[in-house]
Design a protein around this motif. Structure first.
Motif, short mmCIF file in Angstrom:
data_model
loop_
_atom_site.label_atom_id
_atom_site.label_comp_id
_atom_site.label_asym_id
_atom_site.label_seq_id
_atom_site.Cartn_x
_atom_site.Cartn_y
_atom_site.Cartn_z
N SER A 61 10.92 10.11 0.20
CA SER A 61 9.71 9.34 0.48
C SER A 61 9.56 8.11 -0.42
O SER A 61 8.59 7.36 -0.28
CB SER A 61 8.46 10.23 0.32
OG SER A 61 8.18 10.48 -1.07
N TYR A 62 10.50 7.91 -1.31
CA TYR A 62 10.40 6.75 -2.21
C TYR A 62 10.41 5.46 -1.39
O TYR A 62 11.22 5.28 -0.49
CB TYR A 62 11.56 6.71 -3.22
CG TYR A 62 11.41 5.58 -4.20
CD1 TYR A 62 10.61 5.73 -5.32
CD2 TYR A 62 12.04 4.36 -3.98
CE1 TYR A 62 10.44 4.68 -6.21
CE2 TYR A 62 11.88 3.31 -4.86
CZ TYR A 62 11.07 3.48 -5.97
OH TYR A 62 10.91 2.44 -6.85
N SER A 63 9.49 4.58 -1.75
CA SER A 63 9.40 3.28 -1.08
C SER A 63 9.53 2.18 -2.12
O SER A 63 8.76 2.15 -3.09
CB SER A 63 8.05 3.16 -0.36
OG SER A 63 7.80 1.83 0.01
N SER A 64 10.47 1.31 -1.91
CA SER A 64 10.62 0.19 -2.86
C SER A 64 9.44 -0.77 -2.74
O SER A 64 9.09 -1.45 -3.70
CB SER A 64 11.95 -0.53 -2.63
OG SER A 64 12.05 -0.99 -1.31
N ALA A 65 8.80 -0.80 -1.57
CA ALA A 65 7.64 -1.67 -1.38
C ALA A 65 6.47 -1.23 -2.27
O ALA A 65 5.81 -2.05 -2.90
CB ALA A 65 7.21 -1.67 0.08
N SER A 66 6.27 0.09 -2.35
CA SER A 66 5.17 0.60 -3.18
C SER A 66 5.63 0.92 -4.60
O SER A 66 4.82 1.09 -5.50
CB SER A 66 4.56 1.87 -2.55
OG SER A 66 5.49 2.95 -2.62
N TYR A 69 6.75 7.26 -4.93
CA TYR A 69 6.91 8.34 -3.95
C TYR A 69 5.59 8.59 -3.24
O TYR A 69 4.52 8.29 -3.76
CB TYR A 69 7.37 9.63 -4.64
CG TYR A 69 8.73 9.53 -5.25
CD1 TYR A 69 9.87 9.79 -4.50
CD2 TYR A 69 8.89 9.19 -6.59
CE1 TYR A 69 11.13 9.69 -5.07
CE2 TYR A 69 10.15 9.10 -7.17
CZ TYR A 69 11.26 9.35 -6.41
OH TYR A 69 12.50 9.25 -6.97
N SER A 70 5.66 9.22 -2.09
CA SER A 70 4.47 9.54 -1.31
C SER A 70 3.66 10.66 -1.97
O SER A 70 4.19 11.72 -2.28
CB SER A 70 4.91 10.00 0.10
OG SER A 70 3.87 10.69 0.74
#
Length: 132
Positions: A61-66, A69-70
């Motif tokens: 769930s890791y997002s480079s945008a945020s 992790y979720s």
């Protein structure tokens, strides 16, 4: 080394993860350490698989945008961890016997079968020793 811990010690560690949000390394080690307990009952096996799947979903769930992790995935992995912890706690001080024979990577460490045998398909470093 978590793999040598008792069921209740692993239950404590699973519950402690709540205080370390998004600790993917800790979750990974607990996944590996609890895997062998899945053979103790179908219910524990199912709970361990659910924990493992939730852990993988959280890691993915890791997002480079945020940059993180979720939180929803974290909540799901913690729910699965608490369920597994409750089942392990019921086993008390039970430990999984593990192979102590040398292997190319160090001590084998794989769980022993009910008959006390290691079924490693990777072999042991002492396999070629002549014991006659």
């Amino acid at each position: 080394m978590l793999k040598g811990k008792s069921a209740v010690e692993l239950a404590d560690a699973l519950e402690t993860m709540e205080s370390f949000p998004h600790n993917t390394g800790g979750l990974s080690m607990l996944d590996e350490a609890t895997l062998a307990f899945g053979g103790k009952s179908a219910e524990i096996g199912e709970a361990q698989r659910t924990f493992s799947q939730a852990r993988h979903a959280h890691k993915s769930s890791y997002s480079s945008a945020s940059g993180g992790y979720s939180d929803d995935q974290w909540h799901q992995v913690m729910q699965a961890a608490h369920r597994l912890a409750a089942l392990l706690r019921a086993l008390g001080d039970v430990r999984i016997a593990r192979c102590s024979r040398p292997a190319s990577w160090g001590e084998c460490g794989l769980p022993l079968d009910e008959d006390g045998q290691c079924r490693s398909s990777l072999g042991h470093a002492d396999s070629s020793i002549d014991t006659r």
